[in-house]
Design a protein around this motif. Structure first.
Motif, PDB file in Angstrom:
ATOM      1  N   ALA A 123       6.090   9.588   0.564  1.00  0.00           N
ATOM      2  CA  ALA A 123       4.970   8.692   0.828  1.00  0.00           C
ATOM      3  C   ALA A 123       5.318   7.686   1.912  1.00  0.00           C
ATOM      4  CB  ALA A 123       4.606   7.946  -0.455  1.00  0.00           C
ATOM      5  N   ARG A 127       2.168  11.490   1.179  1.00  0.00           N
ATOM      6  CA  ARG A 127       2.142  12.445   2.294  1.00  0.00           C
ATOM      7  C   ARG A 127       2.304  13.869   1.793  1.00  0.00           C
ATOM      8  NH1 ARG A 127       5.391  10.647   7.434  1.00  0.00           N
ATOM      9  NH2 ARG A 127       4.302  12.510   8.042  1.00  0.00           N
ATOM     10  N   ARG A 129       0.778   5.533   0.212  1.00  0.00           N
ATOM     11  CA  ARG A 129      -0.027   6.704   0.567  1.00  0.00           C
ATOM     12  C   ARG A 129       0.845   7.949   0.461  1.00  0.00           C
ATOM     13  NH1 ARG A 129      -1.006   9.918   4.866  1.00  0.00           N
ATOM     14  NH2 ARG A 129      -3.116  10.764   5.006  1.00  0.00           N
ATOM     15  N   SER A 140       1.385   2.727   5.973  1.00  0.00           N
ATOM     16  CA  SER A 140       0.255   3.246   5.194  1.00  0.00           C
ATOM     17  C   SER A 140      -1.058   2.668   5.690  1.00  0.00           C
ATOM     18  CB  SER A 140       0.418   2.924   3.703  1.00  0.00           C
ATOM     19  OG  SER A 140       1.480   3.668   3.176  1.00  0.00           O
ATOM     20  N   MET A 171      -4.251   4.783   7.117  1.00  0.00           N
ATOM     21  CA  MET A 171      -5.565   4.646   6.476  1.00  0.00           C
ATOM     22  C   MET A 171      -6.614   4.167   7.476  1.00  0.00           C
ATOM     23  SD  MET A 171      -4.773   3.324   2.609  1.00  0.00           S
ATOM     24  CE  MET A 171      -3.261   2.410   2.810  1.00  0.00           C
ATOM     25  N   PRO A 197       0.837  -1.206   0.000  1.00  0.00           N
ATOM     26  CA  PRO A 197       0.000   0.000   0.000  1.00  0.00           C
ATOM     27  C   PRO A 197       0.871   1.255   0.000  1.00  0.00           C
ATOM     28  CG  PRO A 197      -0.746  -1.540   1.668  1.00  0.00           C
ATOM     29  CD  PRO A 197       0.554  -2.067   1.139  1.00  0.00           C
TER      30      PRO A 197
END
Length: 77
Positions: A57, A43, A41, A63, A67, A39
């Motif tokens: 990220a 930032r 994500r 992550s 989440m 995963p």
């Protein structure tokens, strides 16, 4: 690269040909396959030079934890 990197500098790329999304110098070995990132994500993102963007990220378990926290906040709201 002598001051910042050793004699061997690896070039890491994601994608090929017209699908090339990123190509950069890498001073260390992180992953041998982008599928191992898990995963992903974002930032933050910023322009660091003309035509160059930097994305910071979290990946993997970090992550998922972020989440999950965000989803819990939404459910409480």
């Amino acid at each position: 690269f002598g001051e910042k990197y050793g004699k061997t500098v690896r070039v890491v790329s994601m994608g090929e040909g017209e699908e090339l999304a990123s190509m950069e110098f890498c001073g260390g070995t992180h992953l041998d396959n982008t599928a191992k990132v898990g995963p992903f994500r974002i930032r933050s993102e910023a322009g660091i030079a003309s035509g160059v963007r930097r994305i910071e990220a979290t990946v993997g378990k970090a992550s998922l934890e972020i989440m999950n926290r965000n989803q819990e906040m939404l459910f409480r709201a």
